[in-house]
Design a protein around this motif. Sequence first.
Motif, PDB file in Angstrom:
ATOM      1  N   ILE A 355      44.657  52.526  39.994  1.00 55.44           N
ATOM      2  CA  ILE A 355      43.632  51.481  40.036  1.00 55.44           C
ATOM      3  C   ILE A 355      44.309  50.142  40.304  1.00 55.44           C
ATOM      4  CG2 ILE A 355      41.773  50.328  38.801  1.00 55.44           C
ATOM      5  CD1 ILE A 355      41.197  53.251  39.393  1.00 55.44           C
ATOM      6  N   LEU A 356      43.948  49.491  41.410  1.00 57.59           N
ATOM      7  CA  LEU A 356      44.535  48.210  41.768  1.00 57.59           C
ATOM      8  C   LEU A 356      44.063  47.130  40.805  1.00 57.59           C
ATOM      9  CD1 LEU A 356      46.144  46.448  43.793  1.00 57.59           C
ATOM     10  CD2 LEU A 356      44.011  46.193  45.101  1.00 57.59           C
ATOM     11  N   LYS A 357      44.996  46.421  40.208  1.00 56.18           N
ATOM     12  CA  LYS A 357      44.701  45.281  39.344  1.00 56.18           C
ATOM     13  C   LYS A 357      45.691  44.170  39.664  1.00 56.18           C
ATOM     14  CE  LYS A 357      41.356  46.973  36.704  1.00 56.18           C
ATOM     15  NZ  LYS A 357      40.047  46.347  36.425  1.00 56.18           N
ATOM     16  N   PRO A 358      45.289  42.878  39.614  1.00 57.33           N
ATOM     17  CA  PRO A 358      43.950  42.405  39.290  1.00 57.33           C
ATOM     18  C   PRO A 358      42.939  42.817  40.356  1.00 57.33           C
ATOM     19  CG  PRO A 358      45.264  40.602  40.138  1.00 57.33           C
ATOM     20  CD  PRO A 358      46.197  41.755  39.980  1.00 57.33           C
ATOM     21  N   ASP A 359      41.658  42.671  40.016  1.00 52.42           N
ATOM     22  CA  ASP A 359      40.606  43.005  40.978  1.00 52.42           C
ATOM     23  C   ASP A 359      40.398  41.886  41.989  1.00 52.42           C
ATOM     24  OD1 ASP A 359      39.688  45.597  39.969  1.00 52.42           O
ATOM     25  OD2 ASP A 359      39.079  44.461  38.201  1.00 52.42           O
TER      26      ASP A 359
END
Length: 623
Positions: A355-359
Amino acid sequence: MLSLLSFLSLLAIATSSSTNEQPRTFIVQVQHDSKPLIFPTHQQWYTSSLSSISPGTTPLLLHTYDTVFHGFSAKLSLTEVLKLQTLPHIIAVIPERVRHVHTTRSPQFLGLKTTDGAGLLKESDFGVGGVVVPYYLDAIAIGSFGAVDRGVFVSASAGNGGPGGLTVTNVAPWVTTVGAGTIDRDFPADVKLGNGKVVSGVSLYGGPGLAPGKMYPVVYSGSSGGGDEYSSSLCLDGSLDPKLVEGKIVLCDRGINSRAAKGDVVKKAGGVGMILANGAFDGEGLVADCHVLPATAVGASGGDEIRRYMSAASKSKSSPPTATIVFRGTRVNVRPAPVVASFSARGPNPESPEILKPDVIAPGLNILAAWPDKVGPSGIPSDRRKIEFNILSGTSMACPHVSGLAALLKAAHPEWSSAAIRSALMTTAYTVDNRGEEMIDESTGNVSTVLDYGAGHVHPQKAMHPGLIYDISSFDYMDFLCNSNYTLTNIQVVTRRRNADCSGAKRAGHAGNLNYPSLTVVFQQYGKHQMSTHFIRTVTNVGDANSVYKVTIRPPGGTSVTVQPEKLVFRRVGQKLNFLVRVETTAVKLAPGASSMKSGSIIWADGKHTVTSPVVVTMQQPL
């Protein structure tokens, strides 16, 4: 049963104390519907539970929770924690983690105004979100899941641990994680040196300035020749010799004590001004502060230039080093903007690399914020000035911008879920600045990456009409946790679902198949030459009926990305269609333990709407 990781976490807390029996604060999650009828209230039940683990002296009950989280907090010793864990209605005992807060032009910069031209948003507080832990040990992740499960949009600041990688916090996929960018306003306060050169700086100092046209002797605290040079170069309390700094401007290194506190040290020692120079870690990122004396902050390169001048001038008896600070007020329409703030925490995601973070990022540098009138604007005890508003910086300044935007989107689209709102913000975000060039990283001056800004900088007007959205249900998040190898007990702690079931997760295949607006894969090479994976995504039409979206693929360097089908034909609003993304790549030469990240995008467009999803491919060479 207490998991190994939970036990190690508790053990670390216990061993860091002077004794294993020293009480600490713990948050206790309870199976809410297990309360025996003999207890009229849950609080009485909780008190009885505490009495049973410590006969004679009941541990102190601090607070009860009954909205998005059922349970209580209490002061407990490690022995009491271990006993409490054995009670059948206790789901989890989580060590308290002290959270630090992470924080007018920003509404105008976003294009948001009321009918009378006033800004819509206000922000407050500044500091440095945190350490990433598994979601079942993260009270914010647990509480926010309960909120999202009830339809509440939750945004959280990414943290101020940048510019280093793996610093992003609040990374749960049901939370919208917000980094910080600059706006097109700054507060220039330049250093003019005795040799005529000018070094750019920033400051919010608003008191009496230095005498116009007068050049002052300037000294570098680290080269005073007496005492601890490290302490004096950082301008720590009591480290400066008044005989050496009185009537002079002092150059201080940015470091462990607060920026404004350094100015207070200089002032108490008799200095007339301060130049605060960044170190290599801080780079060129500048934060404007409301100092207690004429002072300005300069970047690492500016600090080096001032030191070189001082060194050369000190060798000349005829012209010792001099300087002054020129305050230039407020400047708007600054270019480039936005820029990724140097302090903004960066990816990759330490807990869920899929999941890529930050969005996204939003305005977080030098933001007008409410301020308590009992605290001076510099935040230090000796500052007796009183104000109602201050200029602050931090990802906690950026987060409220996104919360406000979510409220606007929810008002316009009350049927949208929190995931739909986040999707609209992400797929319409932009990555170019007001010069039309790729956003840069304030800390280095180089082009920034998806690990810095996620999907990009929020664009409110486009987010209002995104065309397509990626929706996610609570059951999808449960499948994600299953595919992240969380146990059923772990999942129950996060979701509060008594009968958590991972049988449906097999359909999702892997954690990266969560219906997220970004697509991220981490390939472990293990000597393989060809590697591939696939993503399944579902988009919902929230644009026009009878619309046709065609895909444009910009593959990450060195990869092949295919999308099937290449065209999505929607007959009605609300219709859902699926597509499959396949990513293939060849192993690259990397040192053991090293990694390589490349990014691209998938863009769906119907001629009216543009829906962009980042595609991130990371290659890792195991040790």
